[in-house]
Design an enzyme around this catalytic site. Structure first.
Site, PDB file in Angstrom:
ATOM      1  N   ARG A  51     -19.603   2.046   7.861  1.00 56.51           N
ATOM      2  CA  ARG A  51     -20.412   3.257   7.685  1.00 56.51           C
ATOM      3  C   ARG A  51     -19.570   4.530   7.682  1.00 56.51           C
ATOM      4  O   ARG A  51     -19.992   5.563   7.165  1.00 56.51           O
ATOM      5  CB  ARG A  51     -21.514   3.342   8.772  1.00 56.51           C
ATOM      6  N   TYR A 105     -32.241  15.249 -13.812  1.00 52.84           N
ATOM      7  CA  TYR A 105     -32.646  13.845 -13.605  1.00 52.84           C
ATOM      8  C   TYR A 105     -33.873  13.815 -12.665  1.00 52.84           C
ATOM      9  O   TYR A 105     -33.920  14.540 -11.663  1.00 52.84           O
ATOM     10  CB  TYR A 105     -31.457  13.069 -13.023  1.00 52.84           C
ATOM     11  N   ASP A 177     -23.714  17.202 -11.811  1.00 52.08           N
ATOM     12  CA  ASP A 177     -23.882  15.755 -11.947  1.00 52.08           C
ATOM     13  C   ASP A 177     -23.215  15.357 -13.267  1.00 52.08           C
ATOM     14  O   ASP A 177     -23.695  15.700 -14.345  1.00 52.08           O
ATOM     15  CB  ASP A 177     -25.387  15.420 -11.950  1.00 52.08           C
ATOM     16  N   LYS A 202     -23.846   3.734 -13.279  1.00 53.13           N
ATOM     17  CA  LYS A 202     -23.844   3.873 -14.743  1.00 53.13           C
ATOM     18  C   LYS A 202     -22.451   3.616 -15.319  1.00 53.13           C
ATOM     19  O   LYS A 202     -21.922   2.538 -15.170  1.00 53.13           O
ATOM     20  CB  LYS A 202     -24.392   5.244 -15.127  1.00 53.13           C
TER      21      LYS A 202
END
Ligand code: PLP
Length: 384
Positions: A51, A105, A177, A202
Site C-alpha cells: 500500500r 471524461y 489527463d 488504456k
C-alpha cells in the site's frame, strides 16, 4: 535520472530497470509480497509494503513513467480514477475553486460535481479554445486548472500551450489527463504542466487486461499525492505493476500503428457517402487540426463519427460490425466501438447532450493494431 537514454523508444524498454538486475533476470520478477523483512540494524531503511507503493515493481515503474514524459517523478495507482481523485483531493481544499475543461471524461465529471462539491470545492467550466474567456472565470480562491489532452468523444484538442502558460501566469496548478494521447504523442511536462494523469488501463498497458492509473510530474506534488494515496488506499498491486511494465514495452510500436491506422480509417469514413461527420484531429477538416499538428507527435487512435441516417443507421451499423468489439474502454490492441450515449455519456440529459454536441447516433472507435484494410472492409460492409 534517465538522461542517458535520449529517445523515447529506448526509455520505453530500459528506463526503470534495476542495475544490477535481480539475479540476472532480464524481465523484473513479480515481487508478490505484501510486506518485506527488515531488522533493527536496518532501522533507517524505508518499510516496504504494497500500500505504500514501494515494492521493487512499483519503483521500476515509477522511474520508467517519469522518464517517458521527461518528468521528475511519478506514482502508480489502482485505477485511472484513483489517480484523478487522489490528485484533486491533494491539490484542492474545502473552500477552493478550480477551472475545469467543459468536456471531461464522465467519471471525472461525476467526481467533481458530486464528491468534490460535497467537500465544498467548487468549479467553473472553461472552453479549451477560448483563452480570452479564462481570466474572467478565475476567483481569488482559484487554485487549479484541470484539462484533457484530447476530449472524449468529440476529439477536440484544447489550446494546451496557452492553458499551461495561463496556469503559470496565474499561479494555478495545471493538471492534465493525458490518457488519450499517451506519452508517445504528447508529454505534458515538456509544455509546463505540473501534473499529467493517465488511466494506464488504456494505451500505457495496451492489452485490455488490467486496470491502473498514474500521476506523473513535479516531485513536490507527487510526494504529497503519495502521502494521501497511502491513506486513501488506492495503490497498485505488484502483479498489475508487472503487467503494466511489460505492456509499456511495446507502447511506441502500438501507438504509432494506431496513429497510422486511425488516419486511414478516418479518411475512409470521411469519403463515405453515408457518413455525415468524422471527428479526428488528423483530418484537415478538424477545427483544431493545426493546433494538433503543432503540439502533438501523433493524432492518436480515437475517432468518432455520425451517419447520415441518424440513430437508426448507427444501430444498424453496430449490429452489422463483425471484426471490432462493441465494448467500452479504449487504447487496446483490438478495435473497439461504442455509442457514447449508451456508455460514457449515458447520464447526460437531452439538453446536456445537445449543448455538448453529442448526438444519439455518434459512434466512437478505439482503433487497434489490426490491418486497417480489414477494419475498413468490415466498416464498409456494415454501412451497406
Ligand atoms: N481518463 C480517461 C480519459 C478515461 O477515458 C478513463 C476511463 O475510461 C479514465 C480516466 C478512468 O480510468 P480507469 O477506468 O482506469 O479508472
Amino acid at each position: 535520472m534517465t538522461e542517458k537514454f535520449q529517445n523515447i523508444e529506448t526509455k520505453i524498454i530500459h528506463a526503470g530497470d534495476p542495475k544490477p538486475t535481480f539475479k540476472g533476470a532480464v524481465s523484473i520478477p513479480i515481487f508478490q509480497s505484501s510486506t518485506f523483512e527488515y531488522r533493527d540494524k536496518d532501522k533507517d531503511r524505508e518499510v516496504k509494503y504494497i500500500r505504500l507503493s514501494n515494492t521493487p515493481n512499483h519503483t521500476a515503474l515509477h522511474k520508467k513513467l517519469a522518464a517517458l514524459e521527461n518528468a521528475e517523478s511519478s506514482l502508480v495507482t489502482a485505477s485511472g480514477m484513483a489517480a484523478i481523485a487522489t490528485t484533486l483531493i491533494t491539490a484542492l481544499s474545502p473552500g477552493d475553486h478550480f477551472l475545469a475543461l467543459d468536456c471531461l471524461y464522465g467519471g471525472t465529471k461525476g467526481f467533481i460535481t458530486n464528491l468534490l462539491s460535497e467537500l465544498k470545492v467548487s468549479h467553473s467550466l472553461i472552453s479549451g479554445n477560448q483563452p480570452e474567456t479564462w481570466k474572467s472565470q478565475c476567483k481569488s480562491n482559484t487554485r487549479v486548472i484541470y484539462v484533457e489532452t484530447i476530449t472524449n468523444p468529440l476529439l477536440q484538442v484544447p489550446d494546451l500551450e496557452s492553458l499551461a502558460d495561463f496556469a503559470r501566469d496565474n499561479n494555478l496548478i495545471s493538471i492534465i489527463d493525458n490518457t488519450f494521447a499517451s506519452p508517445v504523442n504528447f508529454r505534458p511536462p515538456e509544455f509546463g504542466f505540473d501534473l499529467s494523469l493517465h488511466s494506464c488501463t488504456k494505451y500505457l498497458n495496451g492489452h485490455s487486461d488490467i486496470v491502473g492509473g498514474a500521476v506523473i510530474g513535479k516531485s513536490e506534488w507527487i510526494d504529497k499525492i503519495r502521502q494521501n494515496l497511502k491513506q486513501l488506499g488506492g495503490s497498485m498491486d505488484p502483479h498489475v505493476c508487472f503487467l503494466l511494465y511489460r505492456g509499456i514495452k511495446t507502447l511506441a510500436l502500438r501507438v504509432r500503428a494506431q496513429n497510422k491506422n486511425a488516419l486511414k480509417i478516418a479518411q475512409f469514413l470521411e469519403s463515405h457517402h453515408q457518413v455525415k461527420k468524422v471527428n479526428y484531429p488528423g483530418l484537415q477538416s478538424h477545427p483544431q487540426h493545426d493546433t494538433a499538428r503543432h503540439i502533438l507527435d501523433g493524432f492518436g487512435g480515437m475517432i468518432s463519427f455520425e451517419l447520415k441516417g441518424g440513430l437508426k443507421a448507427a444501430q444498424k451499423f453496430m449490429d452489422r460490425v463483425q471484426l471490432a468489439f462493441i465494448a467500452p474502454s479504449l487504447g487496446g490492441v483490438e478495435t473497439l466501438l461504442t455509442r457514447p450515449v449508451m456508455t460514457s455519456h449515458r447520464g447526460l440529459s437531452p439538453e446536456e447532450k445537445a449543448r455538448s454536441g453529442i448526438s444519439d447516433s455518434l459512434i466512437r472507435v478505439s482503433v487497434g493494431i489490426e490491418n486497417p484494410d480489414d477494419i475498413i472492409a468490415d466498416f464498409n460492409q456494415s454501412l451497406h
